[in-house]
Design an enzyme around this catalytic site. Structure first.
Site, PDB file in Angstrom:
ATOM      1  N   LYS A   1       2.589   2.067   2.561  1.00 15.91           N
ATOM      2  CA  LYS A   1       2.611   2.693   4.111  1.00 15.91           C
ATOM      3  C   LYS A   1       3.548   1.881   4.789  1.00 15.91           C
ATOM      4  O   LYS A   1       3.665   0.569   4.823  1.00 15.91           O
ATOM      5  CB  LYS A   1       1.071   1.968   4.413  1.00 15.91           C
ATOM      6  CG  LYS A   1       0.027   2.835   4.290  1.00 15.91           C
ATOM      7  CD  LYS A   1      -1.002   2.525   5.293  1.00 15.91           C
ATOM      8  CE  LYS A   1      -1.851   3.920   5.605  1.00 15.91           C
ATOM      9  NZ  LYS A   1      -3.180   3.637   6.585  1.00 15.91           N
TER      10      LYS A   1
ATOM     11  N   LYS B   1       0.793  -1.276  -0.148  1.00 14.95           N
ATOM     12  CA  LYS B   1      -0.056  -0.082  -0.001  1.00 14.95           C
ATOM     13  C   LYS B   1       0.802   1.175   0.036  1.00 14.95           C
ATOM     14  O   LYS B   1       0.206   2.392   0.250  1.00 14.95           O
ATOM     15  CB  LYS B   1      -0.861  -0.029   1.224  1.00 14.95           C
ATOM     16  CG  LYS B   1      -2.218  -0.853   1.418  1.00 14.95           C
ATOM     17  CD  LYS B   1      -2.776  -0.435   2.642  1.00 14.95           C
ATOM     18  CE  LYS B   1      -3.230  -1.628   3.473  1.00 14.95           C
ATOM     19  NZ  LYS B   1      -3.835  -1.066   4.996  1.00 14.95           N
TER      20      LYS B   1
END
Ligand code: C2G
Length: 129
Positions: free
Chosen positions: A46, A44
């Site tokens: 992230k 992602k």
């Protein structure tokens, strides 16, 4: 009645996460939370501060949560909804529209986020010390 499922990273667990889980618990009689693995989060884009095992253990300890499963990919939701006999998929409205493909399988609900708190803001405020 019914089983509710949600998905998320839940890094640096905060009141926004708690507010969401409390609301989800009120929407059914069972709440399953799929916590994103570190590898999935990397996908992602992230970076998580807290490793998956700890994020999962914290979420598992929340009174509103009945079960925690790992979220390892974008494709598992339909299978999860069927496997766990889910009646409602719910997530914060920052994802509005992204999971409408689930509507043939279960109710899809997007809930307002808690204003003024996010993991990003928390990380930024930590930098001030
Ligand atoms: N959230 C919220 N209010 C905030 C912050 C987060 O309601 N102030 C909600 C988000 O909308 C989400 C959940 O808390 O429903 C978890 O947030 P994140 O950990 O940021 O989840 P995310 O990385 O968006 O992962 O497949 C779906 C993804 O795994 C969702």
């Amino acid at each position: 009645g019914g089983t509710v499922i949600t998905y998320g990273t839940f890094d640096m667990f905060h009141i926004g996460h708690l507010n969401l889980l409390r609301r989800l618990a009120g929407m059914g009689n069972r709440l399953i939370v799929a916590v994103s693995t570190d590898e999935f989060n990397a996908g992602k884009g992230k970076r998580t501060l807290i490793p998956f095992e700890q994020r999962a253990e914290i979420v598992r300890s929340i009174r509103y949560v009945d079960e925690v499963i790992p979220e390892t990919n974008w494709e598992q939701k339909i299978e999860d909804v069927q496997r766990y006999d889910v009646s409602t998929f719910a997530i914060g409205d920052d994802w509005r529209g992204h999971f409408d493909f689930l509507t043939p399988y279960c109710e899809v609900v997007y809930l307002p986020r808690t204003e003024g708190v996010s993991t990003t803001d928390l990380k930024r405020s930590l930098n001030r010390f």
